[in-house]
Design a protein around this motif. Sequence first.
Motif, short mmCIF file in Angstrom:
data_model
loop_
_atom_site.label_atom_id
_atom_site.label_comp_id
_atom_site.label_asym_id
_atom_site.label_seq_id
_atom_site.Cartn_x
_atom_site.Cartn_y
_atom_site.Cartn_z
N MET A 1 59.71 48.68 65.92
CA MET A 1 59.85 47.74 64.73
C MET A 1 58.60 46.78 64.87
N LYS A 2 58.15 46.27 63.68
CA LYS A 2 56.93 45.44 63.61
C LYS A 2 57.48 44.18 62.75
N LEU A 3 56.81 43.17 63.22
CA LEU A 3 56.87 41.67 62.63
C LEU A 3 55.58 42.01 61.45
N VAL A 4 55.78 41.82 60.12
CA VAL A 4 54.61 41.57 59.32
C VAL A 4 54.86 40.10 58.85
N THR A 5 53.74 39.38 58.84
CA THR A 5 53.53 37.87 58.48
C THR A 5 52.37 37.57 57.81
N ALA A 6 52.40 37.09 56.37
CA ALA A 6 51.28 37.02 55.52
C ALA A 6 51.74 35.74 54.88
N THR A 7 50.35 34.76 54.83
CA THR A 7 50.36 33.73 53.75
C THR A 7 49.67 34.17 52.64
N VAL A 21 61.21 44.35 47.92
CA VAL A 21 62.71 44.71 47.80
C VAL A 21 62.68 46.50 47.22
N SER A 22 62.00 46.63 46.21
CA SER A 22 62.07 47.94 45.71
C SER A 22 61.28 49.06 46.49
N ILE A 23 60.65 48.90 47.66
CA ILE A 23 60.12 49.79 48.49
C ILE A 23 60.99 49.86 50.02
N GLY A 24 62.16 49.08 49.76
CA GLY A 24 63.10 49.11 50.62
C GLY A 24 63.19 48.11 51.74
N ILE A 25 62.51 46.86 51.88
CA ILE A 25 62.48 45.86 52.54
C ILE A 25 63.82 45.07 52.27
N LYS A 26 64.87 45.03 53.19
CA LYS A 26 66.36 44.38 53.10
C LYS A 26 66.18 43.01 53.44
N GLY A 27 65.15 42.45 54.13
CA GLY A 27 65.36 40.88 54.48
C GLY A 27 63.83 40.28 54.68
N MET A 28 63.66 39.08 54.32
CA MET A 28 62.24 38.39 54.46
C MET A 28 62.95 37.03 54.84
N GLU A 62 57.60 36.37 56.04
CA GLU A 62 57.78 36.98 57.45
C GLU A 62 58.74 38.33 57.07
N THR A 63 58.60 39.46 57.64
CA THR A 63 59.62 40.42 57.33
C THR A 63 59.38 41.65 58.66
N VAL A 64 60.56 42.01 59.08
CA VAL A 64 60.57 42.97 60.24
C VAL A 64 60.92 44.44 59.68
N VAL A 65 60.03 45.34 59.70
CA VAL A 65 60.15 46.65 59.23
C VAL A 65 60.08 47.70 60.33
N SER A 66 60.18 48.94 60.07
CA SER A 66 59.98 49.98 60.89
C SER A 66 58.57 50.35 61.06
N ALA A 67 58.01 50.97 62.09
CA ALA A 67 56.76 51.16 62.23
C ALA A 67 56.34 52.08 60.94
N ALA A 68 57.20 52.95 60.54
CA ALA A 68 57.01 54.02 59.79
C ALA A 68 56.63 53.38 58.32
N ILE A 69 56.88 52.30 57.98
CA ILE A 69 56.39 51.86 56.66
C ILE A 69 55.66 50.80 56.82
N VAL A 70 55.02 50.09 57.91
CA VAL A 70 54.35 48.95 58.09
C VAL A 70 53.13 49.15 57.35
N ASN A 71 52.25 50.29 57.07
CA ASN A 71 51.12 50.45 56.39
C ASN A 71 51.43 50.13 54.69
N GLU A 72 52.73 50.63 54.48
CA GLU A 72 53.03 50.65 53.02
C GLU A 72 53.39 49.20 52.61
#
Length: 111
Positions: A1-7, A21-28, A62-72
Amino acid sequence: MKLVTATVPESVLDDLRDTLVSIGIKGMTISAAMDRLSEDMDAEHGHSRPCAFPNAREIVLETVVSAAIVNEVVNTISASCNKTASDGIPILVSDVTLSVRVRNFELVTEG
């Protein structure tokens, strides 16, 4: 799992949130950007005090996502903000080895 943080700029937040949300992010988590002022440095502890921008124009997402979709996710954030930020958007990707959902103490591991 990866934490993605962006300003990101506040002006792109609604569209960016809908796109994520449309690409599958469930929470942020979304909060106002904080600045650390060097003139407010605490001499005793060597830390600067956080200070909220009076007219918050930048948002920390900030959102936590699986490593498979972090680039997306990173590409989506970059593309959404590319129209408004000429300097680029700071995006930090960190490893998450263990997480616990506080509301129900569910242990979450990848895989």
